[in-house]
Design a protein around this motif. Structure first.
Motif, short mmCIF file in Angstrom:
data_model
loop_
_atom_site.label_atom_id
_atom_site.label_comp_id
_atom_site.label_asym_id
_atom_site.label_seq_id
_atom_site.Cartn_x
_atom_site.Cartn_y
_atom_site.Cartn_z
N GLY A 138 39.69 43.84 36.84
CA GLY A 138 40.06 42.84 37.63
C GLY A 138 39.46 41.55 36.85
N LYS A 139 40.50 40.66 36.67
CA LYS A 139 39.89 39.63 36.03
C LYS A 139 39.60 38.26 37.10
CE LYS A 139 39.11 40.13 31.52
NZ LYS A 139 37.98 40.62 31.47
N GLY A 140 38.40 38.32 37.40
CA GLY A 140 38.71 37.69 38.65
C GLY A 140 38.18 36.08 38.32
N VAL A 141 37.62 34.65 39.48
CA VAL A 141 37.66 33.40 38.87
C VAL A 141 36.25 33.69 38.46
CG1 VAL A 141 36.66 31.21 40.35
CG2 VAL A 141 38.06 32.59 41.17
N ALA A 142 35.19 34.73 39.15
CA ALA A 142 33.56 34.60 38.10
C ALA A 142 33.29 35.38 37.13
CB ALA A 142 32.57 35.12 39.20
N GLY A 143 33.98 35.78 36.75
CA GLY A 143 34.61 37.51 34.92
C GLY A 143 35.23 38.79 36.07
N ASP A 144 34.94 39.27 35.09
CA ASP A 144 35.59 40.65 35.24
C ASP A 144 34.33 41.28 37.01
OD1 ASP A 144 35.69 41.14 33.17
OD2 ASP A 144 33.97 41.84 32.97
N VAL A 145 35.49 42.20 38.17
CA VAL A 145 35.15 41.92 38.83
C VAL A 145 35.78 43.37 39.31
CG1 VAL A 145 35.38 39.77 40.46
CG2 VAL A 145 37.74 40.97 39.98
N ALA A 146 35.89 44.21 41.13
CA ALA A 146 36.92 44.85 41.21
C ALA A 146 38.15 44.85 41.89
CB ALA A 146 35.89 46.35 41.99
N GLU A 147 39.46 45.06 41.72
CA GLU A 147 40.41 44.56 42.50
C GLU A 147 41.08 45.56 43.44
OE1 GLU A 147 42.87 41.27 40.31
OE2 GLU A 147 43.56 43.13 40.10
N VAL A 148 41.44 45.50 44.67
CA VAL A 148 41.77 46.54 45.51
C VAL A 148 42.97 46.00 45.95
CG1 VAL A 148 41.17 47.76 47.93
CG2 VAL A 148 39.63 47.29 46.50
N GLN A 149 43.88 46.74 45.92
CA GLN A 149 45.80 46.46 46.12
C GLN A 149 45.99 47.76 47.12
OE1 GLN A 149 48.32 45.03 44.41
NE2 GLN A 149 48.25 44.87 46.54
#
Length: 168
Positions: A138-149
Motif C-alpha cells: 500500500g501507499k502510506g503517509v511515509a511512502g510504501d507500506v504493508a497494509e493489513v485489512q
C-alpha cells in the motif's frame, strides 16, 4: 627453458586460484537465483503491540490504525462487524508470518491461507466469528507500506445439514 616453463605453470595456477576465490566471493555476496516472496527484503520477526484496538486481534509494533478506512459495530456486548485497516513499514511476507504465529495465541483457528498475485489472504475462525485478513502493498503517509485489512463478522453455523427442497 625448464625454469620459464615452471614459472608459467605456477603463474597460471595462481591466476586460476585467484579466479576461484573471486567466484566464491561473488557467490557468497550475490543473492540466490530463487528467492523467497520477500525478494530484496530482510526476513525479520515482528512482535505484537502491547495495546491494540481489539484485544484478540494482534497488530505488529509500528503499525498504525487508519481510522478513515475503518469501521466496527457492537451490540449487547457482542462484536457484530469489524473492518479495520492497519499500515506499517514491514515486508508483507514478515507480516504474514506474524499472523500465522500470533492469531492462534489469540484463540483463532486457521481455515485457509493463500497468495493471489502478491496479496496474502487468510481466513480464521473462533466461535461464531470469522476473521479474514488481507495483507498487501500500500501507499502510506511515509511512502510504501504493508497494509493489513482485518474483517470480522458473525457466522451462524448449524450442526445439521440443510433441509432438502423439492423442486418440481
Amino acid at each position: 627453458m625448464l625454469r620459464s616453463r615452471t614459472y608459467d605453470i605456477r603463474r597460471r595456477g595462481w591466476a586460476t586460484g585467484r579466479r576461484l576465490v573471486m567466484v566464491c566471493c561473488v557467490a557468497l555476496v550475490a543473492p540466490p537465483g530463487c528467492q523467497s516472496p520477500s525478494e530484496g527484503m530482510r526476513l525479520e520477526r515482528l512482535v505484537p503491540a502491547a495495546r491494540t484496538f481489539e484485544r484478540d486481534i494482534p497488530v505488529p509494533v509500528g503499525f498504525r490504525f487508519v481510522e478513515s478506512a475503518s469501521e466496527d459495530f457492537s451490540a449487547g456486548g457482542s462484536r457484530l462487524y469489524l473492518r479495520h485497516l492497519y499500515q506499517g513499514k514491514a515486508n508483507k511476507y514478515n507480516v504474514r508470518n506474524f499472523y500465522r504465529e500470533q492469531m492462534p495465541l489469540a484463540q483463532w483457528t486457521l481455515v485457509s491461507d493463500g497468495n493471489v498475485k502478491g496479496e496474502y489472504q487468510m481466513r480464521w475462525e473462533k466461535g461464531h466469528e470469522v476473521c479474514r485478513l488481507v495483507i498487501r502493498d500500500g501507499k502510506g503517509v511515509a511512502g510504501d507500506v504493508a497494509e493489513v485489512q482485518v474483517i470480522i463478522s458473525q457466522e451462524a453455523r448449524t450442526t445439521r445439514p440443510p433441509a432438502r427442497r423439492n423442486i418440481s
